[in-house]
Design a protein around this motif. Structure first.
Motif, PDB file in Angstrom:
ATOM      1  N   ASP A 117       0.853  -1.184   0.000  1.00 32.94           N
ATOM      2  CA  ASP A 117       0.000   0.000   0.000  1.00 32.94           C
ATOM      3  C   ASP A 117       0.889   1.234   0.000  1.00 32.94           C
ATOM      4  N   SER A 118       1.126   1.777  -1.178  1.00 30.88           N
ATOM      5  CA  SER A 118       2.046   2.909  -1.311  1.00 30.88           C
ATOM      6  C   SER A 118       1.509   4.177  -0.640  1.00 30.88           C
ATOM      7  N   ARG A 119       0.213   4.180  -0.286  1.00 27.07           N
ATOM      8  CA  ARG A 119      -0.371   5.346   0.368  1.00 27.07           C
ATOM      9  C   ARG A 119      -0.416   5.208   1.896  1.00 27.07           C
ATOM     10  N   ILE A 120       0.232   4.178   2.407  1.00 26.11           N
ATOM     11  CA  ILE A 120       0.232   3.960   3.855  1.00 26.11           C
ATOM     12  C   ILE A 120       0.841   5.163   4.570  1.00 26.11           C
TER      13      ILE A 120
ATOM     14  N   ILE B 156      12.195   4.288   6.546  1.00 34.39           N
ATOM     15  CA  ILE B 156      11.183   5.326   6.325  1.00 34.39           C
ATOM     16  C   ILE B 156      11.775   6.513   5.556  1.00 34.39           C
ATOM     17  N   PHE B 157      13.027   6.843   5.840  1.00 34.76           N
ATOM     18  CA  PHE B 157      13.703   7.925   5.107  1.00 34.76           C
ATOM     19  C   PHE B 157      13.768   7.612   3.616  1.00 34.76           C
ATOM     20  N   PHE B 158      14.152   6.366   3.273  1.00 37.69           N
ATOM     21  CA  PHE B 158      14.232   5.989   1.862  1.00 37.69           C
ATOM     22  C   PHE B 158      12.837   5.933   1.226  1.00 37.69           C
ATOM     23  N   ILE B 159      11.842   5.518   1.996  1.00 41.16           N
ATOM     24  CA  ILE B 159      10.472   5.492   1.460  1.00 41.16           C
ATOM     25  C   ILE B 159       9.978   6.910   1.182  1.00 41.16           C
ATOM     26  N   ASN B 160      10.270   7.846   2.077  1.00 39.26           N
ATOM     27  CA  ASN B 160       9.890   9.237   1.837  1.00 39.26           C
ATOM     28  C   ASN B 160      10.566   9.796   0.603  1.00 39.26           C
TER      29      ASN B 160
ATOM     30  N   LYS C 159      11.369   8.051  -1.986  1.00 40.88           N
ATOM     31  CA  LYS C 159      10.646   7.457  -3.126  1.00 40.88           C
ATOM     32  C   LYS C 159       9.362   8.232  -3.403  1.00 40.88           C
ATOM     33  N   ARG C 160       8.652   8.594  -2.335  1.00 41.48           N
ATOM     34  CA  ARG C 160       7.397   9.309  -2.502  1.00 41.48           C
ATOM     35  C   ARG C 160       7.615  10.690  -3.133  1.00 41.48           C
ATOM     36  N   VAL C 161       8.701  11.349  -2.733  1.00 38.03           N
ATOM     37  CA  VAL C 161       9.000  12.664  -3.295  1.00 38.03           C
ATOM     38  C   VAL C 161       9.304  12.553  -4.788  1.00 38.03           C
ATOM     39  N   LYS C 162      10.074  11.523  -5.149  1.00 37.94           N
ATOM     40  CA  LYS C 162      10.424  11.332  -6.579  1.00 37.94           C
ATOM     41  C   LYS C 162       9.199  10.956  -7.391  1.00 37.94           C
ATOM     42  N   ALA C 163       8.271  10.189  -6.765  1.00 41.30           N
ATOM     43  CA  ALA C 163       7.062   9.784  -7.489  1.00 41.30           C
ATOM     44  C   ALA C 163       6.147  10.981  -7.719  1.00 41.30           C
TER      45      ALA C 163
END
Length: 374
Positions: free
Chosen positions: A281-284, A364-368, A370-374
Motif C-alpha cells: 500500500d504505497s499510500r500507507i 522510512i527515510f528511503f520510502i519518503n 521514493k514518494r518525493v520522486k514519485a
C-alpha cells in the motif's frame, strides 16, 4: 516428486552437476590419504585390553579403558603394513575418545619399531569425511529452501570466509597493522557483500547496509566507553593471555565482528518488513509505518538477544562443568569462563536494540525519498 517436476531444464542440470560434485567430493575425501604428509591408518581390529575405576583428588569417579588396536597404514613409505596401537580413554572423554573398526586415524610411527612389527601412537581422528557430509547437507538445505537466495547465501559465506582468512593472515604476518582497523574493513565488506548478494540491488538493501554499519559502530563505541569508565572490572582475560598480541585489542575485534551477524539480521528484517508494507500500500501513512515497525522490532528483539546469549554461552558450558566438578566456587567459575562471553553477548544485544529504531527510521527515510520522486 512434485518439487522435481516443477524444476526447469536449467535447474535440473544445475542440481545434476551439484549431485555429481557431491559424489565426487565424498569419494575424494574417502581416498585422499596420499595428499596428507602425516601417516594415516584405518582400524581393522579393536580389542578391549583392560578397564579400571579411577578417582581423582576431588573424589570424582571415572573409568579408564585400554584398547589394543590393529590398523593398516594407508599412505607413506609403510603403506599397506599393519601397525599396533594402544589407546587409553575414559568414560568422561574429556581429552580422549574410543575408536571403532573402520575409523581412519592420524598416527605417529615409533622410530624404534621394526619393519615386521610397526608400533606407534594415535594423534587424532581423520574427520574430513564427516565434515564433507555435513557441508553438503547444509548446502542442499539452503538450496532447496532458499533456492536462488540460498545459492547467493552460500557464495556470500564462502567469500566472507576467504576475506576473514586473508585479513587474519595479514595481521599475523604484519603485526604492526591495527587489528581494529582490519576488523572494521572486514565488517564493511561482510555487510555489503552479504546483503547485496542475498537481497540484491534494492533500496531496502541500501537501508539495511546503512543500518547495520551504524548499529555495529554505535554498539562498539558504547562498549568501549563502558569498559573505559569501569576500568574493565569483571572482565577476565586469562584465557587470552597466551597470545603474543594485545589481548584487549583481539577481544574488541572479536566483539566487533561477533555482533555483526545479529545486527545484520535485524537490519534486513526491519527494512524488508517496512518496505513490504509500503509496496502493498504505497499510500500507507507515516504513523502506520512507524507503528508497524515498532511492533516488528518488539517481536524480534527478544529472540535475537536470546540467540546471542545462547550462542556465546554454549561454548563455555564444558569448561564451567569442568571447573565445578573440580570444586571451584560458582562465582570463580562464572567469572573465569563467562565474563568475556557475557560481555560479547551484551555488546551484541546493545547493537540489536539500537539497530531496530535505526533500521526503522532509515527505511522510512528511503520510502519518503521514493514518494518525493514519485
Amino acid at each position: 516428486m512434485q518439487y522435481l517436476r516443477n524444476l526447469t531444464y536449467k535447474q535440473r542440470i544445475f542440481y545434476a552437476l551439484l549431485l555429481l560434485g557431491c559424489a565426487l567430493s565424498i569419494f575424494f575425501v574417502h581416498h585422499n590419504e596420499q595428499f596428507y604428509d602425516r601417516p594415516i591408518a584405518e582400524i581393522l581390529k579393536v580389542k578391549m585390553a583392560d578397564s579400571e575405576p579411577i578417582t581423582d583428588m576431588y573424589d570424582n569417579d571415572d573409568m579408564l579403558y585400554t584398547q589394543q588396536i590393529k590398523a593398516v597404514l594407508k599412505n607413506g613409505q609403510h603403506k599397506g603394513q599393519i601397525i599396533d596401537l594402544t589407546n587409553d580413554y575414559s568414560s568422561s572423554g574429556a581429552f580422549d575418545q574410543e575408536y571403532h573398526v573402520g575409523n581412519e586415524i592420524f598416527v605417529a610411527i615409533d622410530e624404534h619399531s621394526t619393519k615386521s612389527e610397526l608400533t606407534g601412537s594415535i594423534l587424532d581422528l581423520k574427520r574430513d569425511q564427516t565434515i564433507m557430509m555435513i557441508a553438503w547437507i547444509f548446502i542442499f538445505a539452503l538450496l532447496i529452501i532458499g533456492k536462488r537466495q540460498g545459492l547467493f547465501a552460500i557464495i556470500s559465506l564462502v567469500v566472507n570466509a576467504c576475506i576473514l582468512t586473508f585479513a587474519l593472515d595479514l595481521y599475523v604476518k604484519h603485526g604492526s597493522l591495527n587489528l581494529l582497523f582490519i576488523s572494521g574493513v572486514c565488517v564493511l565488506l561482510f555487510t555489503i557483500i552479504s546483503l547485496l548478494l542475498i537481497s540484491g540491488l534494492k533500496t531496502k538493501t541500501y537501508a539495511a547496509i546503512i543500518s547495520t554499519l551504524l548499529g555495529t559502530m554505535i554498539a562498539l563505541i558504547i562498549s568501549t566507553a563502558v569498559m573505559w569508565l569501569t576500568g574493565e572490572n569483571g572482565l577476565r582475560y586469562e584465557e587470552m593471555q597466551f597470545l603474543t598480541r594485545p589481548y584487549r585489542t583481539v577481544f574488541m575485534a572479536g566483539l566487533f565482528i561477533g555482533s555483526l551477524g545479529a545486527v545484520m539480521d535485524v537490519a534486513i528484517t526491519m527494512s524488508s518488513s517496512i518496505f513490504a508494507l509500503y509496496e502493498q500500500d504505497s499510500r500507507i501513512s507515516l504513523q502506520a509505518l512507524k507503528a508497524s515497525g515498532h511492533e516488528i522490532g518488539k517481536d524480534i528483539m527478544g529472540t535475537i538477544t536470546s540467540i546471542l546469549f545462547f550462542a556465546y554461552i554454549c561454548g563455555s558450558i564444558p569448561m564451567v562443568i569442568l571447573y565445578m566438578k573440580n570444586s571451584s566456587t560458582l562465582g570463580l567459575t562464572l567469572s573465569l569462563n563467562l565474563s568475556l562471553e557475557l560481555a560479547r553477548a551484551l555488546a551484541g544485544g546493545i547493537g540489536v536494540v539500537l539497530t531496530i529504531p535505526i533500521s526503522q527510521y532509515t527505511a522510512i527515510f528511503f520510502i519518503n525519498r521514493k514518494r518525493v520522486k514519485a
